[in-house]
Design an enzyme around this catalytic site. Sequence first.
Site, PDB file in Angstrom:
ATOM      1  N   CYS A   1      27.710 -30.282  13.770  1.00  0.00           N
ATOM      2  CA  CYS A   1      26.676 -29.534  13.198  1.00  0.00           C
ATOM      3  C   CYS A   1      27.404 -27.948  13.055  1.00  0.00           C
ATOM      4  O   CYS A   1      26.966 -27.362  11.814  1.00  0.00           O
ATOM      5  CB  CYS A   1      25.352 -29.410  14.240  1.00  0.00           C
ATOM      6  SG  CYS A   1      24.081 -28.607  13.612  1.00  0.00           S
TER       7      CYS A   1
ATOM      8  N   GLY B   1      32.436 -34.754  17.965  1.00  0.00           N
ATOM      9  CA  GLY B   1      30.978 -34.419  18.962  1.00  0.00           C
ATOM     10  C   GLY B   1      29.922 -34.073  18.284  1.00  0.00           C
ATOM     11  O   GLY B   1      30.168 -33.562  17.026  1.00  0.00           O
ATOM     12  N   CYS B   2      28.697 -34.295  18.789  1.00  0.00           N
ATOM     13  CA  CYS B   2      27.377 -33.864  18.035  1.00  0.00           C
ATOM     14  C   CYS B   2      27.264 -32.572  17.638  1.00  0.00           C
ATOM     15  O   CYS B   2      27.078 -32.139  16.537  1.00  0.00           O
ATOM     16  CB  CYS B   2      26.288 -34.558  18.784  1.00  0.00           C
ATOM     17  SG  CYS B   2      26.125 -33.893  20.481  1.00  0.00           S
ATOM     18  N   PHE B   3      27.442 -31.600  18.622  1.00  0.00           N
ATOM     19  CA  PHE B   3      27.600 -30.119  18.553  1.00  0.00           C
ATOM     20  C   PHE B   3      28.402 -29.699  17.535  1.00  0.00           C
ATOM     21  O   PHE B   3      28.343 -28.913  16.619  1.00  0.00           O
ATOM     22  CB  PHE B   3      27.581 -29.390  19.938  1.00  0.00           C
ATOM     23  CG  PHE B   3      26.074 -29.047  20.474  1.00  0.00           C
ATOM     24  CD1 PHE B   3      25.091 -28.566  19.531  1.00  0.00           C
ATOM     25  CD2 PHE B   3      25.704 -29.203  21.875  1.00  0.00           C
ATOM     26  CE1 PHE B   3      23.938 -27.923  20.200  1.00  0.00           C
ATOM     27  CE2 PHE B   3      24.573 -28.831  22.452  1.00  0.00           C
ATOM     28  CZ  PHE B   3      23.423 -28.222  21.511  1.00  0.00           C
TER      29      PHE B   3
END
Length: 346
Positions: free
Chosen positions: A160, A155-157
């Site tokens: 990061c 996932g994106c979060f």
Amino acid sequence: MKQMETNNKKNTDNTPPLGGQGVMAGIVGGAGYTGGEMLRILINHPNVEIAFVHSASSAGKHVYEVHTDLFGDTDLKFAAELAYNIDVLFLCVGHGDAKKFLDANPIPDHIKIIDLSQDFRLSQNAKHKAKSFVYGLPELNREAIKQANNIANPGCFATCLQLGFLPLAEKGLLKNEVHITATTGSTGAGRSLSETTHFTWRNDNLSVYKAFEHQHLNEVGQSLKQLQPDFGYAVNFIPYRGDFTRGIIASLYTDSDLTEAEALKLYQQYYAGHAFTHVTHHDIDLKQVVNTNKCFIQVKKHGNKLLIVSIIDNLLKGASGQAVQNMNLMFGLDEKAGLRLKATGF
């Protein structure tokens, strides 16, 4: 869903494959944000030809009728059918829909699958019938990705945040609870409209959502324990909706005995062999990474707190770009192929 008898959906504008290493790719869910980004990357990838791009809602339309910036780049049309004469299939579908798709459309074992949904990211969900999925964070699982047949793209979060923590976890140095605030652009919510994605609500606005319980925390915890099995501290995460379209900026801090110089060296050494993650002690900002597959990490010390700032483009390093990076590793291609992208400096 029907299988295409012949492949007549090739992108004739694509650069011919180099060195006999051509990869035939199919895309399912091509009308959404991640599907559009996948098209933008693969149309210009030197080793890939797009065999088909599937979209139930846009079948028969030219790709540029939905992704209007691709006008002049391709005459590819959305297909209502699948073709199995491909090497890799990208599932750019919503959460829960990848499993449903594979239930309805058994994919032959010779086709590698890269799924961008959350369906197979956690270890307890990483199998679908005879298929096993490797968690596709290259900075964590590079060697496993190279050998994998199927990838669960992070996932994106989660991407990061994990990139902000991995060097500490790898050395067993997460010894206290951690605190995170992170802000994401509106594209993180997907293409479907909702009250919180309308311009009139999002513009000049900022809001907290899913405080302390965002679903990507499960991925983060899984990866931290992979590197540091005894990690059992709280991960306190406050996500924000930003009034911009692309990017994630995360500020992470925890108590640490490391000096700033020691922490900086630790991070630089961990990421020295990773093509897209770069570490600095200088200030960083989102425009440096938006429209790229890069992650920039800033390491600073404030008293006994170690502050890590991590920034990515949520649609590229946080989704489609990372998926192509995984494909490059799986097929033995140059890891940066198709991903030498220009940031929006101004």
